[in-house]
Scaffold this motif. Structure first.
Motif, short mmCIF file in Angstrom:
data_model
loop_
_atom_site.label_atom_id
_atom_site.label_comp_id
_atom_site.label_asym_id
_atom_site.label_seq_id
_atom_site.Cartn_x
_atom_site.Cartn_y
_atom_site.Cartn_z
N ASP A 1 6.54 -13.27 -1.30
CA ASP A 1 7.53 -12.10 -2.51
C ASP A 1 7.12 -10.62 -2.65
O ASP A 1 8.07 -9.60 -3.15
CB ASP A 1 6.74 -12.90 -3.51
CG ASP A 1 7.32 -14.09 -4.47
OD1 ASP A 1 7.84 -14.98 -3.57
OD2 ASP A 1 6.38 -15.46 -5.16
N PRO A 2 5.90 -10.57 -2.00
CA PRO A 2 5.82 -9.03 -1.87
C PRO A 2 6.75 -8.32 -1.22
O PRO A 2 7.07 -7.64 -0.98
CB PRO A 2 4.15 -8.69 -0.99
CG PRO A 2 3.51 -9.79 -1.27
CD PRO A 2 4.94 -11.03 -0.88
N TYR A 3 7.41 -9.13 -0.01
CA TYR A 3 8.54 -8.49 0.69
C TYR A 3 10.25 -8.45 -0.17
O TYR A 3 10.79 -7.44 0.37
CB TYR A 3 8.96 -9.48 2.28
CG TYR A 3 7.18 -8.88 3.23
CD1 TYR A 3 6.83 -7.81 3.73
CD2 TYR A 3 6.68 -10.04 3.58
CE1 TYR A 3 5.89 -7.44 4.39
CE2 TYR A 3 5.06 -9.99 4.37
CZ TYR A 3 5.54 -8.37 4.77
OH TYR A 3 3.77 -8.18 4.91
N GLU B 1 0.54 -1.26 -0.21
CA GLU B 1 -0.02 0.11 0.13
C GLU B 1 0.77 1.09 0.02
O GLU B 1 0.45 2.50 -0.41
CB GLU B 1 -0.94 -0.16 0.49
CG GLU B 1 -1.71 -0.99 1.09
CD GLU B 1 -3.26 -1.23 2.33
OE1 GLU B 1 -2.81 0.19 3.82
OE2 GLU B 1 -3.41 -2.18 2.92
N ASN B 2 2.17 1.48 0.70
CA ASN B 2 2.78 2.24 0.79
C ASN B 2 4.43 2.57 1.46
O ASN B 2 4.77 2.10 1.98
CB ASN B 2 2.02 3.68 2.07
CG ASN B 2 3.08 4.62 1.91
OD1 ASN B 2 4.26 4.66 1.78
ND2 ASN B 2 2.35 6.12 2.60
N ARG C 1 13.39 -2.99 -4.97
CA ARG C 1 13.04 -1.79 -4.80
C ARG C 1 14.11 -0.96 -4.21
O ARG C 1 14.73 -0.22 -4.60
CB ARG C 1 11.49 -1.64 -5.11
CG ARG C 1 11.37 -0.21 -5.14
CD ARG C 1 9.98 -0.01 -4.83
NE ARG C 1 9.91 2.06 -5.13
CZ ARG C 1 8.75 1.82 -4.83
NH1 ARG C 1 7.45 1.29 -4.91
NH2 ARG C 1 7.69 2.92 -4.85
N PHE C 2 14.53 -1.38 -2.65
CA PHE C 2 15.03 0.05 -2.08
C PHE C 2 16.79 -0.99 -1.99
O PHE C 2 17.49 -0.48 -0.74
CB PHE C 2 14.57 0.22 -1.05
CG PHE C 2 12.84 0.46 -0.69
CD1 PHE C 2 12.56 2.19 -1.09
CD2 PHE C 2 11.41 -0.38 -1.17
CE1 PHE C 2 12.01 3.24 -1.46
CE2 PHE C 2 10.55 1.18 -1.40
CZ PHE C 2 10.78 2.24 -1.36
N LEU C 3 16.89 -1.83 -2.30
CA LEU C 3 18.54 -2.74 -2.14
C LEU C 3 19.47 -1.71 -1.30
O LEU C 3 19.66 -2.17 -0.45
CB LEU C 3 18.39 -3.69 -2.69
CG LEU C 3 19.36 -4.53 -2.78
CD1 LEU C 3 19.08 -5.77 -1.33
CD2 LEU C 3 19.68 -5.41 -3.87
N ASP C 4 19.62 -1.12 -2.44
CA ASP C 4 20.67 0.37 -2.10
C ASP C 4 20.62 1.10 -1.00
O ASP C 4 21.52 0.93 -0.15
CB ASP C 4 21.35 0.46 -3.74
CG ASP C 4 21.31 -0.30 -4.27
OD1 ASP C 4 21.80 -1.85 -4.76
OD2 ASP C 4 21.69 0.15 -5.80
N PHE D 1 9.33 1.57 4.51
CA PHE D 1 11.21 2.11 4.40
C PHE D 1 11.45 2.84 5.03
O PHE D 1 12.66 2.96 5.77
CB PHE D 1 11.51 1.98 2.62
CG PHE D 1 13.03 3.15 2.84
CD1 PHE D 1 13.84 1.85 2.29
CD2 PHE D 1 13.08 4.13 2.39
CE1 PHE D 1 15.40 2.25 2.47
CE2 PHE D 1 14.37 4.85 2.59
CZ PHE D 1 15.59 3.73 2.26
N GLU D 2 10.48 3.66 5.63
CA GLU D 2 10.95 4.73 6.10
C GLU D 2 10.79 4.22 7.74
O GLU D 2 11.73 4.69 8.43
CB GLU D 2 9.92 6.21 6.07
CG GLU D 2 10.58 7.36 4.46
CD GLU D 2 9.30 7.95 4.42
OE1 GLU D 2 8.65 8.37 5.33
OE2 GLU D 2 9.50 8.66 3.16
N GLN D 3 9.87 3.84 8.30
CA GLN D 3 9.80 3.54 8.89
C GLN D 3 11.22 2.01 9.71
O GLN D 3 11.48 2.54 10.71
CB GLN D 3 8.57 2.77 9.31
CG GLN D 3 7.52 3.47 9.92
CD GLN D 3 5.92 2.69 8.97
OE1 GLN D 3 6.03 1.29 8.35
NE2 GLN D 3 5.03 3.27 9.05
#
Length: 399
Positions: A86-88, A59-60, A94-97, A65-67
């Protein structure tokens, strides 16, 4: 300094299993919990030391990621981050780096997780590395459906499968992993339903053979690119039947799978835990790659029993501790059993006369580990039963 492991979705049995694998070895376990989750039984495990609330990653994702970053910044050492579905994995990729600055993650190239989960891209990787895969036909536009149908009949025949490029999104909409097409009309209807929901799909050859011709190669490749652990397994039953997840699976040593699977993963420069699912073709005896799971497997409790505790191995590896090696080169006949789902599977097999009751009973006599119940950690099993009773009562009396 406390070294921690943050695990997504501990409320479900895959995350629960990871928590047990670590907690039994005195690793500090942090459960990352989405507040809107209806399934709660796994959260009653005694192996959770800490909980953090995160928003649903679908959803967000930016907020999630920020949390996670805010939590990691408060720690004395980078925690290990373990995606369990899979969604995780998509979220982590997506934010791997950015996540690597705050969490311990395998040194894998960004985008490789997604490539392996994307069925089109997986086919390309398999072909590039000379791994046998079922034949695939990309459907033409609805205007050229006749051309697609002719090609299916000519090249792969019926029955065949209409499969999604992105499995978990397809399952979320249709509540099944794929459509089975027995004729031209089934293909037309399946493609139409997928197009209506804007789902990207392809048509795939159906590899002949019963569910016990499904095999897996499970392994760990350390941060330096060395394969340090592996074992192979043979499915006995799955749910949904014929095209589902393992509900009853046994360890069985299949050297050919080790050769195919290890070569493929090392050639693509993979790191961390992976599970490759194969099917043995009843016609030619060859193994065909079906899919690759880049998250923790649903039966890592069985792997733990065999001496391959993958969450712990990853924790030690990424914390620069020795992990040793373990290769299972024998048939132990130990089974993993997801009891509740297996009951549904058994009913399906019996209804379709694919199994007999005596065969089912005989299969259950082997030594096994259970997905949810554990004598050293009974509360998740108790709460699982209570959740099912509550659900039954609600359905029964809310009509």
């Amino acid at each position: 300094m406390v070294k921690k492991a943050v695990i997504f979705r501990v409320n479900y049995y895959i995350g629960l299993g990871a928590a047990r694998c670590l907690g039994r070895n005195n690793i500090w376990v942090v459960a990352a919990i989405e507040n809107n989750s209806k399934v709660k039984y796994g959260l009653h495990t005694k192996y959770i030391d800490e909980r953090i609330d995160i928003i649903n990653v679908k959803e967000n994702p930016q907020k999630a990621f920020e949390q996670l970053v805010q939590y990691a910044k408060r720690q004395d050492a980078k925690p290990l981050l373990i995606p369990t579905t899979d969604p995780y994995v998509e979220f982590v990729d997506r934010f791997l780096d950015e996540l690597r600055e705050y969490y311990l993650l395998p040194p894998i190239k960004k985008g490789l997780y997604t490539k392996l989960m994307d069925k089109d891209l997986l086919s390309v990787l398999a072909n590039q590395n000379n791994v046998q895969i079922p034949k695939v036909i990309e459907p033409n536009s609805q205007d050229n459906i006749t051309e697609t149908l002719d090609k299916v009949e000519r090249e792969i025949g019926f029955p065949c499968l209409i499969k999604p490029v992105n499995s978990h999104k397809f399952v979320a909409v249709f509540k099944e992993k794929m459509f089975i097409a027995n004729n031209r009309d089934d293909i037309i209807n399946g493609l139409s339903k997928a197009n209506e929901k804007k789902m990207e799909v392809f048509i795939q050859q159906l590899i002949k053979g019963f569910d016990d011709q499904m095999y897996t190669f499970d392994c760990y490749i350390d941060k330096n690119g060395e394969m340090t652990h592996w074992a192979t397994f043979q499915k006995q039953r799955q749910f949904p039947i014929n095209f589902g997840a393992s509900t009853y699976i046994k360890q069985r040593y299949v050297p050919e799978l080790v050769e195919i699977g290890s070569r493929f993963l090392l050639d693509i420069d993979y790191r961390g835990f992976a599970e490759i699912e194969f099917k043995k073709n009843a016609r030619d005896g060859r193994f065909y790659l079906i899919e690759v799971n880049v998250r923790t497997t649903n039966f890592h409790i069985l792997l733990e029993k065999l001496g391959i505790n993958t969450p712990l191995i990853m924790f030690k590896d990424l914390n620069n501790e020795k992990i040793g090696t373990e290769f299972i080169r024998e048939d132990t006949e130990i089974h993993f059993w997801s009891c509740y789902e297996d009951i549904s599977a058994i009913r399906g097999y019996l209804r379709k006369k694919q199994l007999t009751l005596p065969n089912v009973i005989k299969s259950l006599l082997y030594k096994k580990v259970e997905a949810i119940w554990a004598f050293d950690d009974p509360l998740p099993g108790i709460y699982f039963v209570l959740e099912k009773i509550k659900k039954f009562i609600y359905k029964r009396f809310s009509r």
